[in-house]
Design a protein around this motif. Structure first.
Motif, PDB file in Angstrom:
ATOM      1  N   HIS A   1       5.476  -4.749 -15.869  1.00  0.00           N
ATOM      2  CA  HIS A   1       4.914  -3.742 -14.968  1.00  0.00           C
ATOM      3  C   HIS A   1       5.193  -2.383 -15.587  1.00  0.00           C
TER       4      HIS A   1
ATOM      5  N   HIS B   1       6.866   0.389 -14.434  1.00  0.00           N
ATOM      6  CA  HIS B   1       8.044   1.205 -14.110  1.00  0.00           C
ATOM      7  C   HIS B   1       8.597   1.821 -15.394  1.00  0.00           C
TER       8      HIS B   1
ATOM      9  N   HIS C   1       6.901  -7.252  -6.450  1.00  0.00           N
ATOM     10  CA  HIS C   1       7.788  -6.140  -6.773  1.00  0.00           C
ATOM     11  C   HIS C   1       7.423  -4.951  -5.884  1.00  0.00           C
ATOM     12  N   GLY C   2       7.834  -5.034  -4.621  1.00  0.00           N
ATOM     13  CA  GLY C   2       7.605  -3.944  -3.678  1.00  0.00           C
ATOM     14  C   GLY C   2       6.145  -3.567  -3.586  1.00  0.00           C
ATOM     15  N   LYS C   3       5.866  -2.274  -3.723  1.00  0.00           N
ATOM     16  CA  LYS C   3       4.500  -1.767  -3.534  1.00  0.00           C
ATOM     17  C   LYS C   3       3.644  -1.835  -4.795  1.00  0.00           C
ATOM     18  N   TRP C   4       4.190  -2.326  -5.908  1.00  0.00           N
ATOM     19  CA  TRP C   4       3.367  -2.419  -7.113  1.00  0.00           C
ATOM     20  C   TRP C   4       2.192  -3.359  -6.850  1.00  0.00           C
ATOM     21  N   PRO C   5       0.957  -2.895  -7.110  1.00  0.00           N
ATOM     22  CA  PRO C   5      -0.178  -3.790  -6.871  1.00  0.00           C
ATOM     23  C   PRO C   5      -0.186  -4.964  -7.850  1.00  0.00           C
TER      24      PRO C   5
ATOM     25  N   THR D   1      11.256  -8.555  -9.536  1.00  0.00           N
ATOM     26  CA  THR D   1      10.650  -9.202  -8.375  1.00  0.00           C
ATOM     27  C   THR D   1      11.679  -9.467  -7.281  1.00  0.00           C
TER      28      THR D   1
ATOM     29  N   TYR E   1      14.898  -0.756   0.107  1.00  0.00           N
ATOM     30  CA  TYR E   1      14.211  -0.701  -1.188  1.00  0.00           C
ATOM     31  C   TYR E   1      14.531  -1.942  -2.026  1.00  0.00           C
TER      32      TYR E   1
ATOM     33  N   ALA F   1      12.996  -5.231  -0.957  1.00  0.00           N
ATOM     34  CA  ALA F   1      11.551  -5.353  -1.196  1.00  0.00           C
ATOM     35  C   ALA F   1      11.212  -5.504  -2.675  1.00  0.00           C
ATOM     36  N   TYR F   2      12.116  -4.996  -3.557  1.00  0.00           N
ATOM     37  CA  TYR F   2      11.761  -4.903  -4.974  1.00  0.00           C
ATOM     38  C   TYR F   2      12.544  -5.867  -5.871  1.00  0.00           C
TER      39      TYR F   2
END
Ligand SMILES: [Zn+2]
Ligand SMILES: [Zn+2]
Length: 304
Positions: free
Chosen positions: A95, A97, A185-189, A209, A245, A248-249
């Protein structure tokens, strides 16, 4: 952008044919952890990056800060020629980040300056091609000087060939089939884990994740599962905002023990560890309280 192309989306399945396995005489696939770090600037832990070594070639996952120097170190101390900087030719991004990609310009340009003549091949989620193109633009003054300022540079290795990919088989050669799978991974699309099927081993790298069945399905008795983790015990001392946070991630030791019990890897490698004051022994103790399989906590340049 010059030298950068968008390959379009791949679509395929997680199933890798059994014919991709054997022969037993193939050199063993190795997993080299180049960096176990996080955004915390721990001098002993370089940014997240993993190398799968198969058939004498290196297949990198992520490009945390320090990746090229850690690869150079591993090429020497672990005697792995495939990790010599001029040979670093392909990377799979989980991803975008920054802690996983800050080393990307290093991986694009340093091996070129040291002699790599082919563009870096980059595979990653949507946004990868744009990032590669913008990096080439950002370094355009450097590229211009190195190409035309009298340096005896090669004129071909500076570029990146970037591929925005979707879940499925994203790469295949005679050494390996690489399959991306979506993780949570949280809000990552889009955030990926990767499965590497070589002639003699199956390696799964979770990426970043929270606990997800996708990792269980991708591993399913795999040889090595490299999985991110944070300390469940220290999590309890974090603020409510940070707890929300991380839940979620990311994945706690307690959650990873449960994932690993279902994924059944022959070896579980703790990676991208968030200690918050704990140490490797504490993370392993938390995992072993609920998981009976083989487990190690990775260190930089560790080979598994
Ligand atoms: Zn992340
Ligand atoms: Zn991360």
């Amino acid at each position: 952008m010059r030298g950068v192309l968008l390959s379009g989306l791949f679509a395929s399945t997680l199933i890798v044919p059994l014919s991709a396995r054997t022969p037993a005489s193939a050199p063993p696939t190795r997993v080299v952890i180049l960096g176990t770090g996080t955004p915390n600037a721990d001098p002993d832990r370089s940014g997240p990056a993993v190398a799968i070594i198969a058939g004498g070639e290196a297949y990198l996952v992520d490009a945390g800060p320090g990746i090229v120097r850690r690869a150079a170190l591993a090429s020497q101390v672990d005697s792995i020629p495939a990790l010599a900087p001029p040979r670093l030719g392909r990377v799979f991004l989980t991803h975008l980040h920054s802690d996983h990609t800050v080393g990307l310009p290093d991986l694009i340009f340093t091996p070129w300056v040291l002699g790599r003549t082919t563009p870096l091949e980059i595979y990653g989620p949507p946004g990868t091609s744009r990032m590669a193109g913008l990096l080439e633009q950002a370094y355009s003054e450097d590229i211009e000087i190195r190409l035309h300022g009298g340096e005896p540079s090669n004129k071909t290795g500076y570029a990146a060939t970037a591929h925005d990919v979707a879940a499925g088989v994203v790469y295949r050669d005679s050494n390996v089939t690489v399959t991306a799978f979506e993780v949570a991974h949280g809000k990552w699309p889009h955030a990926f884990g990767y499965r590497f099927q070589t002639r003699n081993r199956t390696i799964v790298v979770s990426g970043d994740t929270r606990p997800t069945d996708a990792v269980v399905r991708a591993c399913n008795g795999c040889d090595v599962l490299v999985h991110e983790v944070y300390s469940a015990e220290q999590f309890a001392r974090r603020t409510a905002e940070w707890q929300a946070y991380h839940a979620a991630y990311h994945t706690s030791t307690t959650e990873l023990a449960e994932i690993a019990s279902r994924a059944r890897p022959k070896l579980l490698v703790l990676y991208h560890q968030l200690y918050w004051g704990d140490d490797d022994a504490a993370l392993l103790r938390q995992i072993r309280a609920r998981y009976s399989g083989q487990v190690v906590s990775a260190r930089d340049t560790g080979v598994y």
